[in-house]
Each structure stands twice: as structure tokens, then as C-alpha cells.
Design a protein around this motif. Structure first.
Motif, PDB file in Angstrom:
ATOM      1  N   ARG A   1       5.153 -37.132  13.879  1.00 29.78           N
ATOM      2  CA  ARG A   1       4.023 -36.848  14.602  1.00 29.78           C
ATOM      3  C   ARG A   1       2.698 -36.115  13.787  1.00 29.78           C
ATOM      4  O   ARG A   1       2.254 -35.771  12.085  1.00 29.78           O
ATOM      5  CB  ARG A   1       3.754 -35.429  15.819  1.00 29.78           C
ATOM      6  CG  ARG A   1       4.925 -35.061  16.896  1.00 29.78           C
ATOM      7  CD  ARG A   1       5.452 -34.302  17.593  1.00 29.78           C
ATOM      8  NE  ARG A   1       6.320 -34.205  18.264  1.00 29.78           N
ATOM      9  CZ  ARG A   1       6.513 -34.886  19.839  1.00 29.78           C
ATOM     10  NH1 ARG A   1       4.956 -35.448  19.448  1.00 29.78           N
ATOM     11  NH2 ARG A   1       7.678 -35.654  20.658  1.00 29.78           N
ATOM     12  N   ARG A   2       1.242 -35.864  14.399  1.00 35.09           N
ATOM     13  CA  ARG A   2       0.255 -35.625  13.288  1.00 35.09           C
ATOM     14  C   ARG A   2       0.732 -34.598  12.605  1.00 35.09           C
ATOM     15  O   ARG A   2       0.410 -33.354  12.800  1.00 35.09           O
ATOM     16  CB  ARG A   2      -1.134 -35.059  14.017  1.00 35.09           C
ATOM     17  CG  ARG A   2      -2.272 -35.008  13.363  1.00 35.09           C
ATOM     18  CD  ARG A   2      -3.620 -35.244  14.416  1.00 35.09           C
ATOM     19  NE  ARG A   2      -3.944 -36.067  14.845  1.00 35.09           N
ATOM     20  CZ  ARG A   2      -5.181 -37.189  14.708  1.00 35.09           C
ATOM     21  NH1 ARG A   2      -5.094 -37.196  13.440  1.00 35.09           N
ATOM     22  NH2 ARG A   2      -5.321 -38.553  15.535  1.00 35.09           N
ATOM     23  N   GLY A   3      -0.168 -34.407  11.457  1.00 37.64           N
ATOM     24  CA  GLY A   3       0.585 -33.499  10.355  1.00 37.64           C
ATOM     25  C   GLY A   3       1.631 -33.518   9.405  1.00 37.64           C
ATOM     26  O   GLY A   3       1.968 -32.908   8.265  1.00 37.64           O
ATOM     27  N   GLU A   4       2.953 -34.474   9.657  1.00 35.46           N
ATOM     28  CA  GLU A   4       4.177 -34.334   9.633  1.00 35.46           C
ATOM     29  C   GLU A   4       4.239 -35.355   8.532  1.00 35.46           C
ATOM     30  O   GLU A   4       3.541 -36.197   7.960  1.00 35.46           O
ATOM     31  CB  GLU A   4       4.598 -34.891  10.870  1.00 35.46           C
ATOM     32  CG  GLU A   4       5.707 -33.652  11.664  1.00 35.46           C
ATOM     33  CD  GLU A   4       6.701 -33.861  12.866  1.00 35.46           C
ATOM     34  OE1 GLU A   4       6.894 -32.579  13.881  1.00 35.46           O
ATOM     35  OE2 GLU A   4       6.953 -34.886  12.971  1.00 35.46           O
ATOM     36  N   VAL A   5       5.461 -35.279   7.173  1.00 34.48           N
ATOM     37  CA  VAL A   5       5.915 -35.538   6.107  1.00 34.48           C
ATOM     38  C   VAL A   5       7.110 -35.511   6.055  1.00 34.48           C
ATOM     39  O   VAL A   5       8.168 -35.143   6.784  1.00 34.48           O
ATOM     40  CB  VAL A   5       4.828 -34.798   4.983  1.00 34.48           C
ATOM     41  CG1 VAL A   5       5.769 -36.076   3.683  1.00 34.48           C
ATOM     42  CG2 VAL A   5       4.193 -34.078   4.485  1.00 34.48           C
ATOM     43  N   LEU A   6       7.436 -37.433   6.651  1.00 33.89           N
ATOM     44  CA  LEU A   6       9.017 -37.444   7.085  1.00 33.89           C
ATOM     45  C   LEU A   6       8.962 -38.369   5.147  1.00 33.89           C
ATOM     46  O   LEU A   6       8.520 -39.379   5.197  1.00 33.89           O
ATOM     47  CB  LEU A   6       8.818 -39.087   8.314  1.00 33.89           C
ATOM     48  CG  LEU A   6      10.318 -39.274   8.619  1.00 33.89           C
ATOM     49  CD1 LEU A   6      11.379 -38.658   8.464  1.00 33.89           C
ATOM     50  CD2 LEU A   6      10.535 -40.437   9.368  1.00 33.89           C
ATOM     51  N   ALA A   7       9.926 -37.606   4.526  1.00 34.76           N
ATOM     52  CA  ALA A   7      10.617 -38.310   3.693  1.00 34.76           C
ATOM     53  C   ALA A   7      11.933 -38.766   3.945  1.00 34.76           C
ATOM     54  O   ALA A   7      12.934 -38.117   4.924  1.00 34.76           O
ATOM     55  CB  ALA A   7      11.105 -37.368   3.139  1.00 34.76           C
ATOM     56  N   ILE A   8      11.978 -40.427   3.648  1.00 35.32           N
ATOM     57  CA  ILE A   8      13.427 -40.875   3.951  1.00 35.32           C
ATOM     58  C   ILE A   8      14.286 -41.455   2.818  1.00 35.32           C
ATOM     59  O   ILE A   8      13.497 -42.109   1.766  1.00 35.32           O
ATOM     60  CB  ILE A   8      12.773 -42.540   4.399  1.00 35.32           C
ATOM     61  CG1 ILE A   8      12.189 -42.512   6.129  1.00 35.32           C
ATOM     62  CG2 ILE A   8      14.152 -43.175   5.285  1.00 35.32           C
ATOM     63  CD1 ILE A   8      11.493 -43.441   6.291  1.00 35.32           C
ATOM     64  N   ILE A   9      14.985 -40.764   2.574  1.00 38.89           N
ATOM     65  CA  ILE A   9      16.212 -40.942   1.625  1.00 38.89           C
ATOM     66  C   ILE A   9      18.001 -41.852   2.062  1.00 38.89           C
ATOM     67  O   ILE A   9      18.110 -42.696   3.308  1.00 38.89           O
ATOM     68  CB  ILE A   9      16.642 -39.262   0.647  1.00 38.89           C
ATOM     69  CG1 ILE A   9      17.520 -39.082   2.118  1.00 38.89           C
ATOM     70  CG2 ILE A   9      14.757 -38.796   0.593  1.00 38.89           C
ATOM     71  CD1 ILE A   9      17.987 -37.525   1.701  1.00 38.89           C
ATOM     72  N   GLY A  10      18.310 -41.891   0.952  1.00 37.86           N
ATOM     73  CA  GLY A  10      19.153 -42.309   0.777  1.00 37.86           C
ATOM     74  C   GLY A  10      19.204 -43.886  -0.229  1.00 37.86           C
ATOM     75  O   GLY A  10      18.916 -43.762  -0.756  1.00 37.86           O
ATOM     76  N   PRO A  11      20.759 -44.880  -0.311  1.00 37.53           N
ATOM     77  CA  PRO A  11      20.968 -44.928  -0.958  1.00 37.53           C
ATOM     78  C   PRO A  11      20.508 -46.482  -1.398  1.00 37.53           C
ATOM     79  O   PRO A  11      19.675 -46.791  -0.195  1.00 37.53           O
ATOM     80  CB  PRO A  11      22.656 -45.143  -1.402  1.00 37.53           C
ATOM     81  CG  PRO A  11      22.756 -45.137   0.474  1.00 37.53           C
ATOM     82  CD  PRO A  11      22.307 -43.333   0.240  1.00 37.53           C
ATOM     83  N   SER A  12      20.388 -47.308  -2.147  1.00 36.63           N
ATOM     84  CA  SER A  12      20.057 -48.410  -2.796  1.00 36.63           C
ATOM     85  C   SER A  12      20.947 -49.361  -1.424  1.00 36.63           C
ATOM     86  O   SER A  12      21.774 -49.802  -1.159  1.00 36.63           O
ATOM     87  CB  SER A  12      19.904 -49.600  -3.972  1.00 36.63           C
ATOM     88  OG  SER A  12      19.033 -47.783  -4.395  1.00 36.63           O
ATOM     89  N   GLY A  13      19.252 -50.382  -0.536  1.00 31.82           N
ATOM     90  CA  GLY A  13      19.873 -51.413   0.276  1.00 31.82           C
ATOM     91  C   GLY A  13      20.429 -50.448   1.651  1.00 31.82           C
ATOM     92  O   GLY A  13      20.946 -50.860   1.937  1.00 31.82           O
TER      93      GLY A  13
END
Length: 260
Positions: free
Chosen positions: A35-47
Motif C-alpha cells: 500500500r502507499r507509503g509502505e516499505v516491504l522488505a523481502i528477505i531469504g537465502p540466495s536462490g
């Protein structure tokens, strides 16, 4: 009819996203909303498919099936045969122009000055005159702490400075959504901080951001939502305090123990 305030406006929606490279299934039914103004961080192992997912948002990679909506408008959806179909080119360009992207590598034009790098796309893509965009470009350079480097060439800058120029260049197109693909992974640790500081400032100003990152501190402090991926699927997601403080899945716990 618009019945949502800006804070609730859905900027990005991805539903049941599948993507394979040959026999390798890289994304296995991904759903996400920003949504507007949100910061989504996507994390996880390589691959795990993080960067591929990000590149599918702005069509650097095309999805095999699923649905992508940008600001309530469809970019791609699955047809009756089960394959993804994208909207016609003109509409696609308009939707994609609302996004800016910062890559692992800085991708600056080496033969152009810092200021020239910022001016190029607004002039060539949007058809703006130099005098229309230059004041804003200089304002952005000041924002990222590089107002004294406008006439330098990329080769004269440190990696951290080049990445901050890349952020300013993306912002110069006045995007509604900023995408970051591991923007500090090519940097020495001492240069990482200056880039993350710029990104934290953008987050504080409520810029809508999707960030693929290995920087757990940034994800914990600056993100409004964190998504943990492994093997092409979303294993767990939630608010940073919950996901980092009380992960529900063993895969998440194991990953975080190794990262923190």
C-alpha cells in the motif's frame, strides 16, 4: 470511485505468481500487496527467488501465470489457456513508468557526469527540457549528500556514492514506487551505511518501497512489512517486530539465526 485515503491505496498487488526458467520453478504461487507509503522488505537465502520476484514487478522478467496490478490497473493476468498475458505496450509503459529501480550494480552511464546521469531519462523518456528538470535533479543530489559531485564522472566516485547517484537518478523520474534489488550487496561494509541511510530517509518520507535485502537491521528498523522467501515460496510474513522477534516457522528461525 475513490473511497480509500492515500495511506490505504493499493500500489502493487501480485496474485498467484509463477515463474520458471526451463525446468526450474523459481516462483511458486506468490501473493503480495503493498500500500502507499509502505516499505516491504523481502528477505531469504540466495536462490530463493527474491530478485526474480522483484524483476517480475517491473517486467524485467515476464511471469508465466498470475496477476499483477499497479495502482489498481492490470499489468498482466492469466488467460483461459493458463498463460500470463500483458496489457498492450502503451498502457504497459505508462504503468511501468510509475516505478523506479535501483540495482546491485550501479549501472550509471560512465561517459556522463553525475548530473547528466540524472537528466538523461527525464529528457529522453519524458521529453522534458533541461531547464525544467535540472533544479529538481540538483535538489535530489543534495538530498543524497552529493550536491558537490554534480560535475564528477562515475569513475571518480566511491561505490557508495555511485549507488546514491543511482537512487537519485531513479527518483528523478518521480516514481510512485521504488524497487531496490540488494542495493548494498556490491559495496564494502563501510560504504553500505551511507546507502542505507538514504533509503531510511526515503522510508521516513513514506516513499512506497519494495526492497530485496540481506541487511536485517534495515528490514527490522525501516520496513513496515517483511516477507521471508525460500525455494520460490513465501514461508512467513508479517510486521518486523513479530517476524524478527517471534518467527513462527522453523525455516525462518534458522535463517535469522544465521543472519543476526
Amino acid at each position: 470511485m475513490e473511497n480509500m485515503n492515500n495511506e490505504e491505496e493499493l500500489m502493487l498487488c501480485m496474485h498467484d505468481i509463477h515463474k520458471s526458467f526451463g525446468d526450474l520453478e523459481v516462483l511458486r504461487g506468490i501473493d503480495l500487496e503493498v500500500r502507499r507509503g509502505e516499505v516491504l522488505a523481502i528477505i531469504g537465502p540466495s536462490g530463493s527467488g527474491k530478485s526474480t520476484l522483484l524483476r517480475c514487478i517491473n517486467k524485467l522478467e515476464t511471469i508465466d501465470s498470475g496477476r499483477i496490478e499497479i495502482k489498481g490497473e492490470t499489468l498482466a493476468e492469466t488467460d483461459d489457456s493458463g498463460k500470463a498475458v500483458y496489457v498492450e505496450a502503451k498502457k504497459g509503459r505508462r504503468l511501468l513508468s510509475s516505478m523506479g529501480m535501483v540495482f546491485q550494480q550501479f549501472n550509471l552511464f560512465p561517459h556522463m557526469t553525475v548530473l547528466g546521469n540524472l537528466l538523461e531519462a527525464p529528457m529522453m523518456v519524458k521529453g522534458l527540457r533541461r531547464e525544467e528538470i535540472e533544479p529538481y535533479a540538483r535538489e535530489l543530489l543534495q538530498k543524497v549528500g552529493l550536491s558537490d559531485r554534480a560535475d564528477y564522472y562515475p569513475s571518480q566516485l566511491s561505490g557508495g556514492q555511485q549507488q546514491r547517484v543511482a537512487i537519485a537518478r531513479a527518483l528523478c523520474m518521480k516514481p510512485d514506487i521504488m524497487l531496490f534489488d540488494e542495493p548494498t550487496s556490491a559495496l564494502d561494509p563501510e560504504l553500505t551505511g551511507e546507502v542505507l541511510r538514504t533509503m531510511r530517509e526515503l522510508a521516513a518520507e513514506h516513499m512506497t518501497m519494495v526492497v530485496v535485502t540481506h541487511e536485517m537491521g534495515f528490514a527490522r528498523e525501516a520496513a513496515s512489512h517483511v516477507l521471508f522467501m525460500a525455494d520460490g515460496s513465501i514461508v512467513e510474513q508479517g510486521r518486523p517486530a513479530a517476524l524478527f522477534g517471534h518467527p513462527q516457522e522453523e525455516r525462518t528461525r534458522s535463517f535469522l539465526q544465521n543472519m543476526l
